[in-house]
Enzyme design. Sequence first.
Site, PDB file in Angstrom:
ATOM      1  N   HIS A  24      -6.062  -7.433  -0.485  1.00 28.82           N
ATOM      2  CA  HIS A  24      -6.210  -5.998  -0.748  1.00 28.82           C
ATOM      3  C   HIS A  24      -5.455  -5.619  -2.027  1.00 28.82           C
ATOM      4  O   HIS A  24      -4.407  -6.201  -2.323  1.00 28.82           O
ATOM      5  CB  HIS A  24      -5.655  -5.178   0.426  1.00 28.82           C
ATOM      6  N   HIS A  68       0.823  -1.226   0.000  1.00 31.82           N
ATOM      7  CA  HIS A  68       0.000   0.000   0.000  1.00 31.82           C
ATOM      8  C   HIS A  68       0.854   1.272   0.000  1.00 31.82           C
ATOM      9  O   HIS A  68       0.321   2.361  -0.177  1.00 31.82           O
ATOM     10  CB  HIS A  68      -0.920   0.034   1.231  1.00 31.82           C
ATOM     11  N   ASP A 115      -2.507 -10.818  -2.414  1.00 32.98           N
ATOM     12  CA  ASP A 115      -3.047 -10.305  -1.149  1.00 32.98           C
ATOM     13  C   ASP A 115      -4.520  -9.937  -1.387  1.00 32.98           C
ATOM     14  O   ASP A 115      -4.910  -9.570  -2.496  1.00 32.98           O
ATOM     15  CB  ASP A 115      -2.248  -9.059  -0.745  1.00 32.98           C
ATOM     16  N   ASP A 132      -4.175 -12.946   3.311  1.00 31.69           N
ATOM     17  CA  ASP A 132      -5.409 -12.508   3.969  1.00 31.69           C
ATOM     18  C   ASP A 132      -6.669 -12.797   3.150  1.00 31.69           C
ATOM     19  O   ASP A 132      -7.771 -12.422   3.559  1.00 31.69           O
ATOM     20  CB  ASP A 132      -5.335 -11.028   4.377  1.00 31.69           C
TER      21      ASP A 132
END
Length: 309
Positions: free
Chosen positions: A164, A125, A162, A245
Amino acid sequence: MDTLFYTHPSFLSHNPGPGHPESPERLRAVWKALDAPQFNLLIRREAPAGSLDQVKLIHDAEYVETIMSSIPARGLVQLDPDTSLSPGSGEALIRGIGATCAAVDAIMAGDADNAFCAVRPCGHHAEPARAMGFCIFNQIAVAAAHARVAHGLSRVAVVDFDVHHGNGTQAAFQADPGFFYTSTHQSPLYPGTGSRNEKGLGNIVNIPLPHGTGSEAFRQAVESEMLPALEAFDPEFIFISAGFDAHYSDPLAGLNFNAEDYYWITRELMHLADRHCNGRIVSMLEGGYSMEGLEQSTAAHVKALMQDL
Ligand SMILES: [Zn+2]
């Protein structure tokens, strides 16, 4: 396969505080998984310190200096509502960069076939001039840039599974055709980016997945969209943002992958890497907030990396 494993105790010392999901315990879960006898042949190396010049391959110089001069002597410095610096963060960040870049160097030198780097905090991120979402320096993007600058490669790819979207990696790559970024991620979900129409120069391939997506739909999306796009890019090095995740047990998200899915995608990427780039893969831990999910998924991912094709 000869598989390198880079980690370092300093990755425990980045501590965003009690109750934070991105806890040092995550790293202990990964270590525990890789302590099993089936991983005896991993080539274990201490993550070296990287350099600020490496960080600046992706991040703005002013941002890097601000972060490194903001490391507190005690307590926390809050960078955004989810992201903070603790007294141990400076060394963890620098060794996270060092781990991923050293893995590239070792593989380019022929010391090993591939590598897994267990680092904290995660990085995907982190944008060129902004920390967010637990991430401060984008280690995988830095390592990809390092592969080009230090080893003269022209085309490097990051695959991100991931849960995200890796907005930071996309932001760093989208205007440079030597980089390729492809991601499967839950949508809608934090950070809100990653729609199909974010394509960069054609070098960004986002595959958003709805809440509840499980193994079958994930594998179908990878087979029909991610792998063909990666084939067409013809990478000289493949990096993996290995966040776990999307595992069904994860408390922060709502996809239903299992450890076998991580084994499967790793093997698919290894076959592709074998055809395009002599098998060169560096994988790095991103998210994953269920200790059970992290243990099972890391074991499956690294087991795949170690097995011959
Ligand atoms: Zn994540």
